[in-house]
Each structure stands twice: as structure tokens, then as C-alpha cells.
Design a protein around this motif. Structure first.
Motif, PDB file in Angstrom:
ATOM      1  N   HIS A  86       0.847  -1.198   0.000  1.00 57.28           N
ATOM      2  CA  HIS A  86       0.000   0.000   0.000  1.00 57.28           C
ATOM      3  C   HIS A  86       0.888   1.255   0.000  1.00 57.28           C
ATOM      4  CE1 HIS A  86      -4.113   1.615   1.074  1.00 57.28           C
ATOM      5  NE2 HIS A  86      -3.354   2.682   1.207  1.00 57.28           N
ATOM      6  N   ILE A  87       1.882   1.270   0.864  1.00 59.04           N
ATOM      7  CA  ILE A  87       2.829   2.388   0.912  1.00 59.04           C
ATOM      8  C   ILE A  87       3.567   2.506  -0.419  1.00 59.04           C
ATOM      9  CG2 ILE A  87       4.947   3.269   2.023  1.00 59.04           C
ATOM     10  CD1 ILE A  87       2.460   3.575   3.795  1.00 59.04           C
ATOM     11  N   ASP A  88       4.010   1.373  -0.964  1.00 62.58           N
ATOM     12  CA  ASP A  88       4.699   1.378  -2.260  1.00 62.58           C
ATOM     13  C   ASP A  88       3.832   1.978  -3.358  1.00 62.58           C
ATOM     14  OD1 ASP A  88       6.893   0.126  -1.080  1.00 62.58           O
ATOM     15  OD2 ASP A  88       6.364  -1.866  -1.833  1.00 62.58           O
ATOM     16  N   THR A  89       2.537   1.685  -3.330  1.00 58.59           N
ATOM     17  CA  THR A  89       1.616   2.219  -4.332  1.00 58.59           C
ATOM     18  C   THR A  89       1.549   3.735  -4.236  1.00 58.59           C
ATOM     19  OG1 THR A  89       0.307   0.189  -4.358  1.00 58.59           O
ATOM     20  CG2 THR A  89      -0.801   2.203  -5.095  1.00 58.59           C
ATOM     21  N   ILE A  90       1.425   4.247  -3.032  1.00 66.10           N
ATOM     22  CA  ILE A  90       1.365   5.703  -2.840  1.00 66.10           C
ATOM     23  C   ILE A  90       2.663   6.361  -3.287  1.00 66.10           C
ATOM     24  CG2 ILE A  90       1.262   7.532  -1.087  1.00 66.10           C
ATOM     25  CD1 ILE A  90      -0.675   5.651   0.478  1.00 66.10           C
ATOM     26  N   VAL A  91       3.785   5.816  -2.851  1.00 65.50           N
ATOM     27  CA  VAL A  91       5.080   6.428  -3.183  1.00 65.50           C
ATOM     28  C   VAL A  91       5.374   6.294  -4.674  1.00 65.50           C
ATOM     29  CG1 VAL A  91       7.563   6.401  -2.712  1.00 65.50           C
ATOM     30  CG2 VAL A  91       5.938   6.150  -0.830  1.00 65.50           C
ATOM     31  N   SER A  92       5.000   5.187  -5.277  1.00 62.83           N
ATOM     32  CA  SER A  92       5.192   5.016  -6.728  1.00 62.83           C
ATOM     33  C   SER A  92       4.406   6.071  -7.497  1.00 62.83           C
ATOM     34  CB  SER A  92       4.747   3.621  -7.165  1.00 62.83           C
ATOM     35  OG  SER A  92       5.581   2.631  -6.612  1.00 62.83           O
ATOM     36  N   GLY A 128      -6.931   7.239 -10.094  1.00 63.12           N
ATOM     37  CA  GLY A 128      -8.037   6.873  -9.194  1.00 63.12           C
ATOM     38  C   GLY A 128      -7.606   5.903  -8.116  1.00 63.12           C
ATOM     39  N   ALA A 129      -6.789   4.915  -8.501  1.00 56.26           N
ATOM     40  CA  ALA A 129      -6.291   3.936  -7.529  1.00 56.26           C
ATOM     41  C   ALA A 129      -5.354   4.604  -6.526  1.00 56.26           C
ATOM     42  CB  ALA A 129      -5.580   2.790  -8.245  1.00 56.26           C
ATOM     43  N   ALA A 130      -4.507   5.505  -7.016  1.00 55.90           N
ATOM     44  CA  ALA A 130      -3.596   6.224  -6.123  1.00 55.90           C
ATOM     45  C   ALA A 130      -4.383   7.106  -5.156  1.00 55.90           C
ATOM     46  CB  ALA A 130      -2.617   7.067  -6.938  1.00 55.90           C
ATOM     47  N   ALA A 131      -5.424   7.771  -5.655  1.00 56.68           N
ATOM     48  CA  ALA A 131      -6.244   8.634  -4.799  1.00 56.68           C
ATOM     49  C   ALA A 131      -6.933   7.825  -3.705  1.00 56.68           C
ATOM     50  CB  ALA A 131      -7.272   9.387  -5.642  1.00 56.68           C
ATOM     51  N   LYS A 132      -7.436   6.650  -4.056  1.00 57.14           N
ATOM     52  CA  LYS A 132      -8.120   5.826  -3.059  1.00 57.14           C
ATOM     53  C   LYS A 132      -7.124   5.278  -2.035  1.00 57.14           C
ATOM     54  CE  LYS A 132     -12.108   3.009  -2.648  1.00 57.14           C
ATOM     55  NZ  LYS A 132     -13.220   2.439  -3.383  1.00 57.14           N
ATOM     56  N   ALA A 133      -5.948   4.852  -2.492  1.00 52.48           N
ATOM     57  CA  ALA A 133      -4.912   4.378  -1.570  1.00 52.48           C
ATOM     58  C   ALA A 133      -4.498   5.501  -0.618  1.00 52.48           C
ATOM     59  CB  ALA A 133      -3.704   3.858  -2.348  1.00 52.48           C
ATOM     60  N   LEU A 134      -4.396   6.703  -1.141  1.00 54.11           N
ATOM     61  CA  LEU A 134      -4.032   7.862  -0.322  1.00 54.11           C
ATOM     62  C   LEU A 134      -5.126   8.165   0.700  1.00 54.11           C
ATOM     63  CD1 LEU A 134      -1.695   9.922  -0.142  1.00 54.11           C
ATOM     64  CD2 LEU A 134      -3.064  11.407  -1.616  1.00 54.11           C
ATOM     65  N   ALA A 170      -2.102  17.201  -6.337  1.00 57.03           N
ATOM     66  CA  ALA A 170      -1.438  16.827  -7.586  1.00 57.03           C
ATOM     67  C   ALA A 170      -2.247  15.786  -8.359  1.00 57.03           C
ATOM     68  CB  ALA A 170      -0.031  16.297  -7.290  1.00 57.03           C
ATOM     69  N   LEU A 171      -2.874  14.859  -7.643  1.00 58.66           N
ATOM     70  CA  LEU A 171      -3.670  13.824  -8.298  1.00 58.66           C
ATOM     71  C   LEU A 171      -4.902  14.388  -8.995  1.00 58.66           C
ATOM     72  CD1 LEU A 171      -3.543  10.901  -5.738  1.00 58.66           C
ATOM     73  CD2 LEU A 171      -2.855  10.784  -8.142  1.00 58.66           C
ATOM     74  N   ASN A 172      -5.480  15.437  -8.443  1.00 61.66           N
ATOM     75  CA  ASN A 172      -6.680  16.017  -9.049  1.00 61.66           C
ATOM     76  C   ASN A 172      -6.486  16.287 -10.533  1.00 61.66           C
ATOM     77  OD1 ASN A 172      -8.207  16.027  -6.729  1.00 61.66           O
ATOM     78  ND2 ASN A 172      -7.719  18.138  -6.203  1.00 61.66           N
ATOM     79  N   LYS A 173      -5.331  16.770 -10.898  1.00 59.96           N
ATOM     80  CA  LYS A 173      -5.058  17.138 -12.292  1.00 59.96           C
ATOM     81  C   LYS A 173      -4.976  15.939 -13.224  1.00 59.96           C
ATOM     82  CE  LYS A 173      -2.796  21.284 -10.756  1.00 59.96           C
ATOM     83  NZ  LYS A 173      -1.564  21.933 -10.412  1.00 59.96           N
ATOM     84  N   HIS A 174      -4.929  14.741 -12.660  1.00 60.33           N
ATOM     85  CA  HIS A 174      -4.817  13.528 -13.461  1.00 60.33           C
ATOM     86  C   HIS A 174      -6.108  12.711 -13.479  1.00 60.33           C
ATOM     87  CE1 HIS A 174      -0.528  14.015 -14.184  1.00 60.33           C
ATOM     88  NE2 HIS A 174      -0.490  14.539 -12.971  1.00 60.33           N
ATOM     89  N   LEU A 175      -7.136  13.207 -12.842  1.00 58.77           N
ATOM     90  CA  LEU A 175      -8.401  12.481 -12.808  1.00 58.77           C
ATOM     91  C   LEU A 175      -9.173  12.701 -14.102  1.00 58.77           C
ATOM     92  CD1 LEU A 175      -9.469  13.145  -9.119  1.00 58.77           C
ATOM     93  CD2 LEU A 175      -8.453  11.077 -10.075  1.00 58.77           C
ATOM     94  N   PHE A 181       2.091  15.602   3.238  1.00 55.98           N
ATOM     95  CA  PHE A 181       2.338  14.797   2.036  1.00 55.98           C
ATOM     96  C   PHE A 181       1.016  14.434   1.377  1.00 55.98           C
ATOM     97  CE2 PHE A 181       2.842  10.855  -0.254  1.00 55.98           C
ATOM     98  CZ  PHE A 181       4.098  10.920  -0.837  1.00 55.98           C
ATOM     99  N   THR A 182       0.046  13.942   2.162  1.00 60.48           N
ATOM    100  CA  THR A 182      -1.231  13.526   1.569  1.00 60.48           C
ATOM    101  C   THR A 182      -1.956  14.719   0.948  1.00 60.48           C
ATOM    102  OG1 THR A 182      -2.503  13.706   3.636  1.00 60.48           O
ATOM    103  CG2 THR A 182      -1.516  11.565   3.146  1.00 60.48           C
TER     104      THR A 182
END
Length: 147
Positions: free
Chosen positions: A10-16, A89-95, A123-128, A116-117
Motif C-alpha cells: 500500500h505504501i509502495d503504491t502511494i510512493v510510486s 483513481g487507484a492512487a487517490a483511493k490508496a491515499l 497533484a492527483l486532481n489534475k490527473h483524474l 504529504f497527503t
């Protein structure tokens, strides 16, 4: 409210996802922003995991317990593993999940993990999906889209 320690995957997903977003964030109390990249990924991951563990230990009053020791060892031995192409979307949910599991302490909103979150969420908003096509300003002349 309940809380659990998220997995290292889960942490790896967020950091990736943060690497892919070329996110800048602080990981030390000095507050200096630095890029989340392969060279800093393990340190950012440990910072996030530490806050999550701190939340769970606080919530369940585990200080000094064998479980708290195991969590501390999990943090100490954490090594980042890149997970390519995490969808926004997956990154946003993991976050969001991470944030929910990590907010049990009274000072969470002053923590580096919370900062950080917030930075990553923005930053994620711009990719949705739909972000680029949406108007910058909304007024009465633009019809609302149906849900």
C-alpha cells in the motif's frame, strides 16, 4: 473509529504514484521540499509508515507491547518497491485509505505525512478523468452535467 497498519505494498503504491507525479514534499522536520524519486522513495515510505504505525499504536494504546515492537520493526526494515503505472483513481483511493488509517493522533494534521497527503491529493486532481475538459471558471452560462 478504527485503524489498521496498511501493507508495505500500500505504501509502495502511494510512493510510486508520487514518483510518477514528480511530487515535491517534505520528509524531515526541516520542512525542505524534495522530489519523491527512486533515491528518496524508501525514506518517504518510512515517513508515511511511521505515521500510520503511530496512529494505530495511539488508537489501541499499544505502546510498549509486542505488537508495537513488531510494527517498529516493519518500519525499520521497510524497503521501497516501485509499482509501475498506478492509475490516478487507484492512487487517490490508496491515499485516502492511508489518511483515514493514520489520523488517530491529536497532532496528525501537523505531521509530515498529512502534509504529504494534501500535496499529493492536490497533484492527483489534475490527473483524474474529466479534469482537462472541465471549465476553469464556472458560471450560470455553463449547464451542469447530469449525474
Amino acid at each position: 473509529m478504527s485503524a489498521f497498519v496498511v501493507s508495505t505494498a500500500h505504501i509502495d503504491t502511494i510512493v510510486s504514484a508520487a514518483i510518477d507525479l514528480e511530487l515535491f514534499a517534505a520528509r524531515t522536520d526541516h520542512g525542505t521540499l524534495e522530489r519523491v524519486c527512486p533515491e528518496t522513495a524508501s525514506a518517504f515510505g518510512k515517513m508515511l509508515l511511521t505515521e500510520n504505525v503511530r496512529s494505530v499504536v495511539h488508537r489501541y494504546r499499544l505502546a510498549g507491547s509486542a505488537e508495537a515492537f513488531d510494527y517498529a520493526e516493519l518500519v525499520e526494515t521497510y524497503e521501497f518497491r516501485y509499482r509501475p503505472c498506478v492509475p490516478a483513481g487507484a492512487a487517490a483511493k490508496a491515499l485516502d485509505c492511508f489518511d483515514y488509517q493514520s489520523c488517530e493522533t491529536d497532532d496528525y494534521e501537523k505531521s509530515l505525512a498529512y502534509a504529504f497527503t494534501c500535496r499529493m491529493g492536490k497533484a492527483l486532481n489534475k490527473h483524474l478523468a474529466g479534469y482537462d475538459a472541465a471549465p476553469w471558471g464556472i458560471d450560470d452560462r455553463i449547464p451542469a452535467t447530469a449525474h
